[in-house]
Structure formats: C-alpha cells, structure tokens
Design a protein around this motif. Structure first.
Motif, PDB file in Angstrom:
ATOM      1  N   UNK A  26      11.839 -28.268 -22.064  1.00 40.38           N
ATOM      2  CA  UNK A  26      11.192 -29.515 -21.649  1.00 40.38           C
ATOM      3  C   UNK A  26       9.695 -29.567 -21.979  1.00 40.38           C
ATOM      4  N   UNK A  27       8.955 -28.525 -21.597  1.00 38.91           N
ATOM      5  CA  UNK A  27       7.510 -28.581 -21.847  1.00 38.91           C
ATOM      6  C   UNK A  27       7.164 -28.557 -23.336  1.00 38.91           C
ATOM      7  N   UNK A  31       5.075 -31.601 -24.987  1.00 39.85           N
ATOM      8  CA  UNK A  31       3.807 -31.340 -25.677  1.00 39.85           C
ATOM      9  C   UNK A  31       3.851 -31.874 -27.106  1.00 39.85           C
ATOM     10  N   UNK A  61      10.074 -36.658 -13.191  1.00 39.43           N
ATOM     11  CA  UNK A  61       9.444 -35.692 -12.285  1.00 39.43           C
ATOM     12  C   UNK A  61       8.591 -34.688 -13.033  1.00 39.43           C
ATOM     13  N   UNK A  62       9.098 -34.218 -14.150  1.00 29.08           N
ATOM     14  CA  UNK A  62       8.347 -33.230 -14.939  1.00 29.08           C
ATOM     15  C   UNK A  62       7.083 -33.877 -15.514  1.00 29.08           C
ATOM     16  N   UNK A  65       4.528 -34.454 -12.821  1.00 28.85           N
ATOM     17  CA  UNK A  65       4.040 -33.256 -12.121  1.00 28.85           C
ATOM     18  C   UNK A  65       2.807 -32.681 -12.815  1.00 28.85           C
ATOM     19  N   UNK A  66       2.848 -32.650 -14.140  1.00 30.54           N
ATOM     20  CA  UNK A  66       1.797 -31.985 -14.913  1.00 30.54           C
ATOM     21  C   UNK A  66       0.678 -32.956 -15.275  1.00 30.54           C
ATOM     22  N   UNK A  67      -0.565 -32.511 -15.044  1.00 29.15           N
ATOM     23  CA  UNK A  67      -1.710 -33.391 -15.312  1.00 29.15           C
ATOM     24  C   UNK A  67      -1.830 -33.776 -16.786  1.00 29.15           C
ATOM     25  N   UNK A  68      -1.326 -32.921 -17.687  1.00 28.22           N
ATOM     26  CA  UNK A  68      -1.534 -33.174 -19.122  1.00 28.22           C
ATOM     27  C   UNK A  68      -0.853 -34.433 -19.640  1.00 28.22           C
ATOM     28  N   UNK A  69       0.331 -34.705 -19.123  1.00 23.42           N
ATOM     29  CA  UNK A  69       1.141 -35.735 -19.778  1.00 23.42           C
ATOM     30  C   UNK A  69       0.703 -37.142 -19.407  1.00 23.42           C
ATOM     31  N   UNK A  83     -14.440 -30.057 -14.256  1.00 22.22           N
ATOM     32  CA  UNK A  83     -14.903 -30.469 -12.929  1.00 22.22           C
ATOM     33  C   UNK A  83     -14.947 -29.300 -11.949  1.00 22.22           C
ATOM     34  N   UNK A  84     -14.713 -28.089 -12.436  1.00 25.88           N
ATOM     35  CA  UNK A  84     -14.573 -26.950 -11.519  1.00 25.88           C
ATOM     36  C   UNK A  84     -15.934 -26.335 -11.156  1.00 25.88           C
ATOM     37  N   UNK A 122      -9.667 -28.945 -14.605  1.00 24.27           N
ATOM     38  CA  UNK A 122     -10.164 -27.886 -13.739  1.00 24.27           C
ATOM     39  C   UNK A 122     -10.241 -26.599 -14.530  1.00 24.27           C
ATOM     40  N   UNK A 123     -11.364 -26.430 -15.170  1.00 24.05           N
ATOM     41  CA  UNK A 123     -11.747 -25.206 -15.886  1.00 24.05           C
ATOM     42  C   UNK A 123     -11.214 -25.109 -17.316  1.00 24.05           C
ATOM     43  N   UNK A 124     -12.148 -24.884 -18.221  1.00 23.09           N
ATOM     44  CA  UNK A 124     -11.821 -24.671 -19.635  1.00 23.09           C
ATOM     45  C   UNK A 124     -12.041 -23.210 -20.023  1.00 23.09           C
TER      46      UNK A 124
END
Lengths: 158, 518
Positions: A26-27, A31, A61-62, A65-69, A83-84, A122-124
């Motif tokens: 799925x991921x 991607x 749901x998937x 759930x993930x901030x990327x998509x 932003x971290x 949140x953090x690179x």
C-alpha cells in the motif's frame, strides 16, 4: 486556484500494477502515485483498493492516516517547513508564521496563484543547521526571512 | 590526480556543498588541473560546512567554511597541495571536537566514499560479517549480549536478549526490521549514518539475520529523509551486485536480502508495533504487547526490530570483540552513544562518546554555547517526549540510568539547546500539540488527552483560572502517563512536567504540581 490536475487513469493503473506484488504494497503504491500525480486522486484510491483486495474504507483510512498523502493537487512548487523543537530554538516558528501571513495561507494550503504549497513537517533531521526547509525536495539549512523570500519569488517566477 | 572530499549528506547539501563541488570541478577544468571529487558523508561538524578536504601527504587538509567566492582564491593559494589559505583548518582529526570523540559506529562516516563497497572494505568494513559467518547463530547472539549493547532507538532494551528471543522462536520465515524512522527533533545520527556509511547498516543487518535465522530485512526510512532513502537503496543494490547480499552471502550458502521502504510522515511509526503495521501496508496503529514482535512481528512472523545505530554498532562488536566494546561506557550503559547537538548551538553536530560524559561538557566544551550568544536557558534531551532541563542541571551524566533518575530520558541522544528567549509554557503547549498531531488515535488518553492538554495550556497561558487549570493539567498528566497504550501518550507529560517543575516562572504563576508526583 490550485495546481494543475495531472491525474491519468491509465498511467495510474500501470503504476499500481508495478508495485502490487510487493509484501505490504500500500505505501509504496501510494508514494509512487503521489510522486507521479502530486496527490492521490479519489479514483486512484478505488483502484488501489481493487488491486490489493482491500475495502475502499481501508484505503481511505491509510491515505488519511499519513501526513504525506494529499487528496488534492498541490501548487507548482512545494515548501516543507520544519516545525519541530530544534528549528523553534532558532526562530523557526516566527519565520513560518510571518511567511504564511505574507502569503495569506494556512499550513497545507496553496497560494491563490497556484505557485506554492506550504506544508509543515516535524523534523527534517537538519537540526544542527536550523531552521531548515525542503523546497521541491531540496534541503536548505540556516534559513532566514531573506531565503524564504527568494523561494517565494522563484516559485512565482517559474 | 588530487582527490578532494566533499560531503553530500542532506545537511551538507542544505548548506551548499553540491554547488561547491560543482564550482571546484569547473574551476579545476578551466585551469587544466586534474581533480577527482569524492562524495562522502558528513564528518558531523556542521558549523564548518560547506567544508572540503584535500588529500595531501600529511593527511586530509580541511578548508572551511566556504562560499562560492572563495573558489578562485583556493586554487591560487594552491589548496590542491594543502597550501596555506585563510580558510585552511588543517587535519580535522587534530580538532578537539573530533579528537575528543570515540568514533566506533561513525569511524568511517565522512571519510569513505559512501557509494563504494570497496572503500568500505578498505576501511575495515565486512570484518565483522566474515567473523560472524564462521560462528554459530547462538555464538553471535552471545557476543552481542556480552557487549552490553542496548537499543539506541531510545528504550535501551538489551539487543542480544531481543535477538535471543527471535533466534529461539520456531518459524519458517523470520525478519530483521531496521527502524530508521528517526522522528525526534534534534536527532540526525541515523540519517548521517545511512547517507555517509550505508554499508555498515547493511553489514549489521546481515549479521543480525545470521544470528536469528532471518533471510529478509526491511529498512523503514521516514519520508522526510529522501536522501537517506536514495543512499540506502543505492547501497543495497551495490552490495547485492558485489555478493554481500543475496541468496548466498559471500558464497556462504546463507541467504539475506534487504529492501528499503519509505514511511509517509507519521511520527508514531517510530514505535515498533506501529512501524510493523505500516510496513505491512496498514495505518500505523500501535498494537498492544504481548505478543512481542520478536515472536509475532512483521506479517505475523518472528521479527527483530532494531534501531539504525544498534545495528550499525554490531559490525564493530563482531570485528573487535564484545569485551572491547563493553570496555567503553559506565554502569549498565556500555559502549558509545552518538550524541546529536542541535538547535540554538554554536557548534552543532554529531559527537560519539562513551557513555558517562556530562551534558555540560557536550554543550559547553563541544558546542561552545548558543549560536545567538545568549545564555542557555533550557535543554531538551531525547526528542519531543524528552524532558526540558535548566542550565543549572547540566551536570547530568549522559547514560540511561542518570537520565531516568532525573525524570528524563536519553532517548536517541538528541540534545536541543534553547537560549533565554524561549518560553517554556509555549514548549509545554507544543508537547501536547505535537501529540495531538501525531497520536495514532487508538487509545483515548493519548488521542483526547493531547487535545485537552492544548486547551488547558491555552487557558493557563491566558491566565484563566490558573488554580483550577493547574489541577486539571496535573490530572491529565497522571492519566496520560498511567493509561496510554504506548510511549507517545505516556511520555508527552514528561516535557510538560519538566517545564513546569524547572521553569515555574514561565507559567503565569507557580505550579501546584508536586515535582515528586509521578
């Protein structure tokens, strides 16, 4: 206005087929779809569900759930701002706030001219050269207002 | 042909190293000078970057930090033979910052060509695997046990004991999963290692596979690390072609393959059960333990889930022996810990030290104080779930037990420094905000508690009924600590309470929370 919609069903099917045999596909599929089209089209989600024998609800749901998509096309350029805490320690939060205010958008939104989408992350892992950003995948460290201004100019000019 | 070394680590790139490499190449070509640019990882001395090193008879001579306008003058000064120049630093090994470190895991990072397995081998790589191939699985596990290696991801669980469990689990298929979801702010050691010395992680995973009887490994890399993902994917391909991975590792007849997978922007996927869910293609929901992943892990099979730094420490342990590794460190914290110094700091970077150095030595001696030149007010150690300590508490020793005793955690070894402009009530609010954004949502204390925490902090900051709101905050912290399913909700109160305990002046009035309350 948002960015151009590049979704193409035939190409989408091709991408899905290319990864469908992986364990836990799925991921990697999502991607690859986002890499190609900039976001996950609603129709793409249905196709993924069919290919992986999942319900549409599960795929929804998937994706959520993930901030990327993304579920809508981004602008022509994407700026990811950290932003971290390490970037906060170097004035990152105030810089980000000022940028969003100048552009008149909120986190995750695209400028009205479709040039630039600004996303928070949140953090690179560039914490020793904070504050940091990724602009179209390119890392930039020790960023200040001037650098951000140049990025906006570039995004609008291109 | 003169060799020039430039880091293509993401942080180095962020400071312009790629442009420097290109300009040096062009200038050399224009002057008809033979020059070979070797791309390495970073030495972890980011305040010096962009930085180049030139191969000279007396060693690699560094010039730093460079601007595009420095290129012509470098050539005119004869930097290709290590000649004098205002930016010439000399050998990095002679700099106290590096000389005072004990680089075991990071011995090669920034030195070797990060895409050359031959270079890796020439610098001691694969000696550990060769030894492991001559040992029985139990002997490898025992060696790791004896070394005292504990999980470098943050929890500090003994690696050898975890492996022992997987080794003795009966199953046709077992997995090694490398947790490279390095989400803590202030940490970048995993990223540096994957970009600068990817073969050491591959070697460590291969040894882990031999030890527990797993033939397949996955590296779960966060999507915020696109460069590390590319570096690992390339290295896996190169190692496979060279016979270090595949159906017969180095002709031994024993199989081990690795696949790199990308996360998708979810902090919670650094929690091992969530990570395994994500790898399996699902939402990264935390699962109750037991069953332990060591018995029922990825795709339901026995799985050793280890952090990048734990796995990358293994080749050294196998090559030099468990005793040699255990000789470093103190108490129950053996070996070395790569410390990452970040945030508002003059000399930020990677500092690998034997356990037992104090926070003050790291921040003052290595870091040189804040970047802004203002006094240090607070230091957060161990990521967003770690405690904030005041400048008066910097004498804490960097080991697992000392941090636990100070109601904090060493975690993955990230240290974020703040100057006196920071407002700790805002940081406490952020801890809840972060938890609200990154909670998987499975358990109520974390999912709802984080949102309530933001609300109560907003009221406290606004000075609304502080007495009552401190009481609510106290209740909420106790509830989240005691009733959350995993460390996300369970540790979110740590930064909040440490901020309250150590910086009461930043909250509208003195907190009513008892520092001793657990």
């Amino acid at each position: 206005m948002i960015g151009p919609d590049r979704w193409n069903r035939a190409r989408g099917c091709q991408i899905i087929a290319g990864y469908a045999s992986l364990d836990g596909a799925a991921l990697p599929i999502l991607h690859a779809l986002q890499e190609e089209f900039g976001y996950i089209h609603e129709e793409a989600a249905t196709l993924v569900a069919q290919a992986l024998n999942l319900s549409q609800a599960e795929v929804h749901g998937i994706i959520t759930f993930y901030h990327d998509f993304r579920r809508a096309p981004p602008g022509r350029h994407v700026l990811k701002l950290c932003r971290a805490e390490a970037c906060q320690a170097m004035n990152g939060a105030r810089l980000a706030e000022a940028l969003l205010q100048t552009l008149g958008i909120e986190w995750g939104e695209t400028t009205p001219d479709g040039a630039l989408t600004v996303e928070g992350v949140h953090c690179l892992g560039l914490c020793a050269c904070a504050p940091s950003v990724l602009y179209d995948g390119k890392p930039l460290g020790r960023v200040d207002q001037e650098v951000l201004g140049t990025i906006v100019q570039q995004a609008r000019g291109a | 042909m003169t060799r020039v070394f430039i880091s293509c680590d993401a942080a180095s790139l962020s400071l312009g190293s790629a442009r420097m490499a290109q300009m040096l190449g062009e200038e050399a070509a224009a002057r008809g000078l033979p020059l070979e640019v070797v791309f390495t990882g970073s030495r972890g001395m980011y305040w010096l970057e962009p930085l180049i090193e030139v191969e000279a008879p007396e060693g690699r001579i560094a010039y730093r930090p460079l601007k595009p306008s420095d290129v012509a003058s470098l050539f005119e000064a004869g930097f290709l033979s290590g000649e004098a120049h205002p930016l010439r630093l000399g050998r990095l090994e002679d700099q106290p910052y590096l000389a005072r470190q004990t680089r075991l895991t990071f011995a090669r990072c920034g030195i070797v060509d990060s895409r050359s397995v031959e270079d890796y081998r020439a610098h001691g790589g694969y000696a550990g695997l060769e030894r492991a191939l001559s040992l029985e699985p139990q002997a490898i596990v025992d060696e790791v046990k004896l070394s005292g290696l504990r999980g470098r991801g943050g929890a500090g669980f003994p690696t050898g004991i975890k492996w022992d469990t997987v080794l003795h689990a009966e199953a046709a298929q077992k997995y090694i999963v490398c947790n490279a979801d390095e989400g803590d702010s202030g940490t970048f050691a995993d990223r540096m290692l994957m970009e600068g010395d990817p073969f050491s992680l591959i070697e460590g995973m291969t040894i882990a596979g031999l030890a527990v009887g797993a033939t397949k490994g996955f590296i779960y890399i966060r999507s915020e690390y696109p460069h590390a993902y590319r570096a690992m994917s390339d290295a896996i391909e190169i190692a496979t072609e060279a016979g270090y991975l595949g159906s017969s590792v180095l002709g031994s007849g024993r199989a081990f393959t690795i696949e790199a997978r990308l996360g998708a922007g979810a902090y919670i996927c650094g929690e091992e059960t969530s990570l395994l869910e994500s790898l399996a293609g699902r939402r990264g929901m935390v699962q109750a333990k037991p069953p332990l992943p060591a018995l029922v892990g990825l795709f339901g099979k026995p799985t050793a889930v280890n952090n990048v730094l734990s796995l990358a420490a293994v080749p050294w342990i196998l090559a030099h022996g468990a005793q040699a590794y255990a000789a470093f460190g103190m108490g129950r914290s053996r070996g070395t810990q790569p410390i990452q110094l970040a945030g508002n700091i003059k000399r930020g970077g990677l500092i690998e030290l034997a356990f037992g150095t104090t926070l003050r030595e790291v921040i003052e001696d290595f870091g040189g104080g804040t970047a802004t030149g203002r006094p240090v007010k607070a230091v957060q150690v161990g990521g967003p779930l770690g405690a904030y300590f005041p400048a008066s508490m910097l004498d804490i020793s960097l080991d697992y037990e000392a941090f636990a005793a100070a109601k904090g955690m060493l975690g993955h070894g990230g240290i974020v420094v703040f100057d006196d402009t920071v407002d700790l009530s805002r940081q406490a609010r952020f801890a809840f905000e972060f938890c609200a954004a990154e909670s998987c949502g499975k358990c109520t204390p974390c999912r709802v508690g984080a949102v309530r925490g933001v609300e109560v902090m907003d009221r406290i900051i606004a000075g609304i009924e502080p007495e009552k709101n401190f009481e609510v905050l106290d209740d909420l912290c106790i509830l989240m600590t005691d009733a959350s399913l995993c460390a996300m909700g369970g540790l979110t109160p740590v930064p909040v309470r440490s901020a309250l305990t150590h910086f009461p002046e930043d909250f509208a009035k003195a907190p009513r929370i008892h520092p001793a309350a657990e």
